[in-house]
Design a protein around this motif. Structure first.
Motif, mmCIF file in Angstrom:
data_model
loop_
_atom_site.group_PDB
_atom_site.id
_atom_site.type_symbol
_atom_site.label_atom_id
_atom_site.label_comp_id
_atom_site.label_asym_id
_atom_site.label_seq_id
_atom_site.Cartn_x
_atom_site.Cartn_y
_atom_site.Cartn_z
ATOM 1 N N TYR A 242 0.867 -1.311 0.205
ATOM 2 C CA TYR A 242 -0.030 -0.091 -0.020
ATOM 3 C C TYR A 242 0.904 0.930 0.105
ATOM 4 C CZ TYR A 242 -4.086 2.914 0.872
ATOM 5 O OH TYR A 242 -5.166 4.211 1.338
ATOM 6 N N ASP B 246 1.142 3.873 -2.968
ATOM 7 C CA ASP B 246 0.989 6.017 -2.145
ATOM 8 C C ASP B 246 2.708 6.311 -3.505
ATOM 9 O OD1 ASP B 246 -1.239 5.609 -1.072
ATOM 10 O OD2 ASP B 246 0.190 5.848 0.872
ATOM 11 N N GLY C 190 1.989 7.987 -6.479
ATOM 12 C CA GLY C 190 1.614 8.260 -6.364
ATOM 13 C C GLY C 190 2.177 9.742 -6.410
ATOM 14 N N ARG D 136 3.847 10.597 -9.065
ATOM 15 C CA ARG D 136 3.451 10.949 -10.398
ATOM 16 C C ARG D 136 3.320 10.129 -11.606
ATOM 17 N NH1 ARG D 136 2.513 13.837 -5.977
ATOM 18 N NH2 ARG D 136 1.775 15.806 -6.012
ATOM 19 N N LYS E 264 2.255 7.478 -13.394
ATOM 20 C CA LYS E 264 0.765 7.544 -14.815
ATOM 21 C C LYS E 264 0.765 5.521 -14.296
ATOM 22 C CE LYS E 264 -0.085 11.916 -14.679
ATOM 23 N NZ LYS E 264 -0.152 11.916 -13.261
ATOM 24 N N TYR E 265 -0.296 5.277 -14.327
ATOM 25 C CA TYR E 265 -0.533 4.216 -14.545
ATOM 26 C C TYR E 265 -2.471 3.455 -14.719
ATOM 27 C CZ TYR E 265 -1.448 2.949 -9.384
ATOM 28 O OH TYR E 265 -2.163 3.609 -8.404
ATOM 29 N N ARG F 226 -7.084 -1.988 1.419
ATOM 30 C CA ARG F 226 -6.481 -1.957 2.232
ATOM 31 C C ARG F 226 -6.041 -3.069 3.238
ATOM 32 N NH1 ARG F 226 -3.774 1.924 6.198
ATOM 33 N NH2 ARG F 226 -6.463 2.472 6.446
ATOM 34 N N SER G 123 -3.928 9.599 0.999
ATOM 35 C CA SER G 123 -3.711 8.317 1.535
ATOM 36 C C SER G 123 -4.359 7.952 3.274
ATOM 37 C CB SER G 123 -2.263 7.938 1.942
ATOM 38 O OG SER G 123 -1.951 6.596 2.003
ATOM 39 N N PRO G 124 -4.886 7.177 3.706
ATOM 40 C CA PRO G 124 -5.441 7.053 5.266
ATOM 41 C C PRO G 124 -3.800 6.676 6.029
ATOM 42 C CG PRO G 124 -5.425 4.544 3.988
ATOM 43 C CD PRO G 124 -5.489 5.863 2.766
ATOM 44 N N ARG G 125 -2.565 6.674 5.526
ATOM 45 C CA ARG G 125 -1.357 6.401 6.006
ATOM 46 C C ARG G 125 -0.607 7.696 6.090
ATOM 47 N NH1 ARG G 125 1.286 2.191 5.692
ATOM 48 N NH2 ARG G 125 3.784 3.705 5.562
ATOM 49 N N GLU H 265 -5.615 9.677 8.072
ATOM 50 C CA GLU H 265 -6.334 8.725 9.360
ATOM 51 C C GLU H 265 -6.755 9.273 10.260
ATOM 52 O OE1 GLU H 265 -5.601 4.872 9.260
ATOM 53 O OE2 GLU H 265 -7.502 4.189 8.194
ATOM 54 N N ASN I 137 -8.714 6.285 -0.370
ATOM 55 C CA ASN I 137 -7.938 7.143 -1.274
ATOM 56 C C ASN I 137 -7.772 7.665 -2.466
ATOM 57 O OD1 ASN I 137 -5.300 7.892 -1.791
ATOM 58 N ND2 ASN I 137 -4.050 6.188 -0.910
ATOM 59 N N GLU J 168 -3.257 9.740 -3.889
ATOM 60 C CA GLU J 168 -2.186 9.034 -4.150
ATOM 61 C C GLU J 168 -2.882 7.621 -4.613
ATOM 62 O OE1 GLU J 168 -2.595 9.976 -1.341
ATOM 63 O OE2 GLU J 168 -0.914 10.894 -0.166
ATOM 64 N N GLN J 169 -3.084 7.497 -5.236
ATOM 65 C CA GLN J 169 -4.041 6.268 -5.458
ATOM 66 C C GLN J 169 -5.292 6.554 -7.017
ATOM 67 O OE1 GLN J 169 -4.927 2.239 -2.986
ATOM 68 N NE2 GLN J 169 -2.375 2.850 -1.852
ATOM 69 N N TRP K 109 -3.060 11.435 -8.458
ATOM 70 C CA TRP K 109 -1.961 12.176 -8.923
ATOM 71 C C TRP K 109 -1.683 10.640 -9.584
ATOM 72 C CZ3 TRP K 109 -0.024 12.867 -3.466
ATOM 73 C CH2 TRP K 109 0.160 14.960 -3.279
#
Lengths: 141, 323, 576
Positions: A17, A21, A24, A27, A29-30, A38, C72-74, C77, C98, C101-102, C105
């Motif tokens: 996870y 992040d 992200g 930046r 891209k996927y 999670r 993100s919860p990281r 949260e 999220n 980040e997920q 971005w």
């Protein structure tokens, strides 16, 4: 319209996870097909969750955990590995292409690898086409 | 026994082997008590009633129906719906009505696959004209009909509303008597949808074999491959036993006969999918971290789906093979 | 049963989310989901007004569950959980989606990103329906701290804690305190003696009533949780059982082995040495070739193992300045010797460092630049009659020519690597490594000395290459974090542990060996498994191994996760 698969991805909190992040924050891209769920550890991923995902309409399932030897909980990822192999065999028996399920190890620093993995998985599932589990499981014809 | 008015009771079999009906007969001398408390208004295996007799009944005329067997064809479904209409308390009786049972293993194939095997490729069959059962056959005397063989097997509750489930292949007669007595004496019944005549705890709780935490499997074994001392937990001997994921209440009959549990009593209410839960537990026990070795060990389980879903395939998450 | 009333908040994060996700559409659609009482979008949910909005809505609309769809919860949260608490709601009645980040971005198609965001929020809303209130457990903090590593970082941290009156167990793997700084002659940029920095620290630590030093010591495993750790350490053949509330990991570095780069011929040519070997010579005041003679030409090659995709992509941060320091020292020690700096880029950040570079460049030192992306310099033995020992051949970027630099001694500025046993220590204390084996911090900017394991802090070069001031800063920052927790006296720990439903557990004992923390034991009398919630770290693996479903992984229960999956696929508003 091109087939856009939905892929459920179970990511462990500590490595994968965080790696996702990082993709992200970097930046990268996927493909947008991944839907992340999670869990604290890949060892929490019950085969029920995987089967449920397919039943609900997932075209693929991607499980990610810490690299072997790096599990935050020491060995949860090995438990996951064993269940994964059993699931694959079971899926093949049920006419559900085992390639629709993938287990990969992503560390907290592997944002790039996660992005690549997400793209690869999307490609694999696109080539396999839509998963028919949901419609096949409907009770009434 | 109190002098309450007799209840009206029906027993019906769908896709079943007949064992459930025999389990009802197994009440032996208690049959007199049953007959004293209940009028049997419909029971094709034992008494000569016709469907039209049931059709003629008022709605909710029957107090208790034990429906055993799965839904394999249109007749099974038709009668299930008919009995539902005519019955106050409909019980899915036995593994097949409850979870699909052994007939449910037909879901590894479909209608075509089963017909091809049964009417064409089976070793004792000669069928050059490739004849298959038809739902309608025109004859000079008129049209003959057969029920439609469905593409897959369904559980009773996948076609009608079910009040209770009484599991087992077949259910333990003692459990049936308990449930029956509770109904005729007007005892307070559990909430609708409950599993009755079985424990909430799984089989290990009543299994007398010695259990430890040494559940590590390097090699899966078939029951004939071990020298069973009759005391050690099957799982600890590498033999797959469905006991941990299967409700108790059967009296651990198989275990007492030195055979591992096969899962006929179904899962406790806390397990969403009993096969997946057991697969997960068994996989966890595998004593290896090496992918290749893990695969090798798993390959010793020849038929995981059939092993983990022997009685529950049509009620499981992936309820049939995708053809 | 209590009516479920959910509030959903979709964050713009300025434009971070809003430019790629139609946050207004997401909020509008989510508002129609069952049990959702209110759904709003807002510029910055984590800001004070954002949090206040949640608190106000909880009170006004009697919300009993909250979903925030943001970063993100990281990251946030805990922030939002706190907001729930401020409103009198149990903090576990909260879920985050999220979508930064997920989602925003990582995707560049607004429609796809919006659909994905919507799915994730639907999953979160579905999940939060099944959340249950959990009580935080407050535990007392043991004021003792274990500091792992007796280098300048560990020493500084230990003193900071001990001077405040707290017990410190300082555990060092080798037989000496001081770490790598003990091998350094002078520090940059001031050219002060490293011993002047180190010796007082070692003296104070060794004589501090609150510090217990364990040399030649290894740690296999640390048990427990923040506030209450314990470990059995092996020191000089004896075992000690220690109890402590916090841990600072300061395991330091291992120098890069230049033998891995074949063109440098390290250990093949006698006078190719590492920066550490030169330090030793400087410290001994005897810079000589292997044959005992004085080198007439010394070349220093930078970035050996650093900033190179084949070895380490990162910059080791101290080598440039160390190399300049060497030039200064060598210029004084060997005034007649020719000095060459063969560098890739000169990185002289830090207080006084650029000035140091400028002053060094006036000291008759030749600076030559090699191409870090191209072939690395090649060191070969020179011809017998060349008048020097070795030739360093490379493409000199500034002149654009292939040149050969003559040298009698070549110094390789080797990279910093994470300590070779970093992994073992990470396992023992339960923290994670980055891909390059350095420990990973909780947040690179906002929480750089904490780890994702509560009560375990990292400082110094075990976190990434750095110089002495930065290492000491981290040591003191980590110590300050711990002092703050000691001052509070208690800490709230997660209660997301596993729990056994005794009415269902059949006593099969499948779970017991599954637990890596031996947190599950068997109650013979009741014939059920029992989870020790103090030892349980909440991984949930036992919950998946339990064949009956008797074990629930709190806050990650089967029904919570299954409902989240359902939410991802719920039909409602699949079109944007």
């Amino acid at each position: 319209m091109e087939f856009e698969p939905k892929i459920v991805s179970f990511l462990c909190n500590w490595c994968s996870y965080t790696g996702a992040d990082l993709a992200g924050t970097s930046r990268m891209k996927y493909a947008s097909n991944i839907r992340v769920v999670r869990v604290m550890c890949s060892g929490r991923v019950d085969p029920t969750f995987v089967l449920k995902s397919f039943r609900e309409g997932a075209d693929g399932v991607l499980i990610c955990g810490c690299h072997p030897g790096d599990c935050h909980y020491h060995e949860g990822n090995y438990k996951c590995l064993r269940r994964y192999h059993f699931l694959k065999k079971y899926m093949a028996q049920m006419g559900l292409n085992p390639d629709r399920l993938k287990l990969a190890w992503i560390s907290a620093s592997e944002g790039k690898e996660f992005a690549q993995l997400a793209d690869e998985m999307a490609e694999t599932i696109k080539s396999l086409g839509p998963c028919k589990v949901k419609e096949e499981m409907e009770i009434f014809d | 026994m109190s002098q309450k008015p007799k209840i009206k009771m029906a027993v019906y079999w769908g896709a079943a082997c007949g064992g459930c009906c025999v389990s009802v007969l197994d009440v032996h001398e208690k049959l007199l008590d049953v007959v004293a408390a209940a009028d049997l208004v419909f029971w094709p295996i034992a008494l000569d009633f016709k469907y039209k007799d049931v059709e003629a009944m008022d709605d909710d005329y029957i107090d208790l129906t034990l429906y055993n067997g799965a839904i394999r064809n249109s007749e099974n479904e038709h009668i299930a719906k008919l009995l539902r209409k005519k019955t106050k308390i409909l019980v899915a009786y036995g593994s097949c009505a409850h979870m699909g049972g052994i007939p449910g293993l037909g879901n590894f194939s479909d209608r075509k696959g089963i017909f091809d095997r049964a009417y064409q490729t089976s070793e004792s069959t000669v069928n050059e004209e490739k004849t298959r059962p038809q739902t309608e056959t025109k004859m000079p005397e008129g049209t003959l009909t057969l029920p439609e063989f469905y593409n897959d097997v369904k559980t009773l509750d996948q076609v009608v509303d079910v009040d209770y489930y009484l599991p087992g292949c077949p259910p333990q007669t003692e459990r049936l008597v308990e449930v029956f007595m509770a109904i005729v004496t007007g005892a307070e019944l559990p909430p609708k949808g409950s599993v009755v005549g079985a424990l909430e705890k799984t089989l290990c709780d009543e299994c007398e074999r010695e259990k430890t935490d040494e559940k590590v499997i390097k090699e899966f074994k078939r029951p004939w491959e071990i020298e069973d001392d009759g005391k050690t937990c099957f799982l600890e001997q590498g033999v797959i036993c469905m006991g941990p994921a299967t409700r108790g209440g059967c009296g651990a009959r198989c275990i007492k006969g030195n055979a591992p549990c096969r899962g006929c009593y179904g899962p406790p209410s806390t397990a969403t999918d009993p096969g997946a839960k057991m697969m997960s537990a068994i996989a966890t026990m595998i004593d290896s971290d090496d992918p290749e070795e893990i695969e090798k060990i798993i390959d010793q389980v020849v038929d995981p789906a059939g092993t983990f879903y022997r009685f529950s395939l049509p009620s499981s998450i992936i309820r049939k093979t995708i053809v | 049963m209590e009516e479920k009333r959910i509030g959903v908040y979709v964050c713009w994060c300025g434009t971070n989310i809003a430019k790629m996700v139609d946050v207004e559409a997401v909020a509008a659609k989510i508002a129609k989901l069952p049990n959702v009482v209110i759904a709003k979008d807002y510029k910055y949910m984590c800001s004070d007004p954002g949090q206040e909005m949640i608190v106000k809505d909880i009170k006004e609309h009697k919300l009993n569950r909250v979903v925030v769809s943001a970063c993100s919860p990281r990251i946030h949260e805990l922030t939002f959980r706190k907001a729930l608490e401020n409103a009198g709601l149990n903090q576990y009645m909260f879920e985050m989606a999220n979508i930064r980040e997920q989602v925003s971005w990582v995707h560049d198609n607004r429609e796809e990103a919006t659909i994905k965001a919507l799915d994730l929020v639907k999953g979160a809303v579905n999940r939060v329906n099944f959340h249950e209130a959990l009580d935080k457990r407050s535990v007392d903090i043991n004021p003792a701290t274990m500091v792992i590593g007796g280098g300048v970082t560990g020493l500084s941290a230990a003193l900071e804690l001990a001077d405040a009156g707290n017990k410190v167990y300082l555990v060092e793997k080798t037989g000496n305190l001081g770490g790598h700084v003990a091998n350094i002659d002078l520090t940059f940029p001031g050219l002060n003696s490293a011993a002047e920095v180190l010796e007082p620290l070692i003296y104070k630590v060794n004589n501090h009533p609150e510090v217990e030093v364990y040399l030649n010591t290894t740690i296999d495993e640390v048990f427990g949780y923040v506030g209450n750790f314990e470990s059995t350490i092996k020191s000089g053949g004896k075992e000690y059982e220690l109890k402590f509330g916090n841990i600072i990991v300061a395991t330091g570095l291992t120098p890069f082995d230049p033998g891995k780069i074949s063109s440098y011929n390290y250990e093949k040519l006698p006078d190719v040495i590492t920066s550490l070997e030169l330090e030793k010579m400087l410290k001994e005041g005897n810079v000589v070739k292997k044959d005992g003679s004085e080198p007439k030409k010394i070349a220093i090659i930078h970035c050996v193992g650093s900033r190179n995709a084949d070895y380490h992509e990162y910059c080791s941060r101290v080598c440039c300045l160390s190399a300049l320091k060497f030039s200064n020292q060598l210029r004084s020690a060997l005034p007649e010797t020719n000095l060459f700096q063969i560098y890739a880029d000169m990185r002289a950040f830090g207080k006084g460092c650029e000035e140091f570079y400028a002053s060094t460049s006036k000291k008759d030192v030749m600076f030559l630049m090699y191409d870090q992306q191209g072939d690395l310099p090649r060191i070969s033995k020179a011809e017998e009659d060349a008048g020097y020992e070795m030739g360093i051949e490379f493409y000199e970027k500034l002149s654009g020519e292939d040149i050969i630099v003559p040298a009698d001694m070549v110094v390789l500025m080797v990279a910093m690597e994470a300590h070779e046993e970093a992994k073992e220590v990470a396992h023992a204390v339960g923290i994670s490594l980055c891909g390059n084996e350095f420990y990973i911090e909780r947040h690179p900017k906002l929480d750089p000395v904490a780890t994702t394991t509560d009560g375990v802090y990292i400082a110094g070069t075990c976190q990434g290459p750095k110089d002495i001031p930065d290492s000491v800063s981290q040591a003191k920052a980590a110590a300050a974090r711990i002092l703050a927790s000691i001052a509070r006296g208690t800490v709230e720990v997660e209660v997301t542990t596993a729990v056994v439903n005794e009415d269902v557990c059949c006593g099969c004992q499948t779970c017991i060996k599954v637990c890596p923390y031996t947190a599950i034991s068997f109650d013979e009398e009741k014939n059920v498994s029992v989870v020790n919630e103090i030892l349980c770290k909440g991984c949930g693996t036992c919950g998946s191994a339990c064949p009956t479903g008797a074990i629930r992984a709190r806050h990650f229960t089967d029904e919570q996760i299954l409902s989240q999956i359902e939410g991802l696929f719920s039909k409602e508003m699949q079109e944007v």
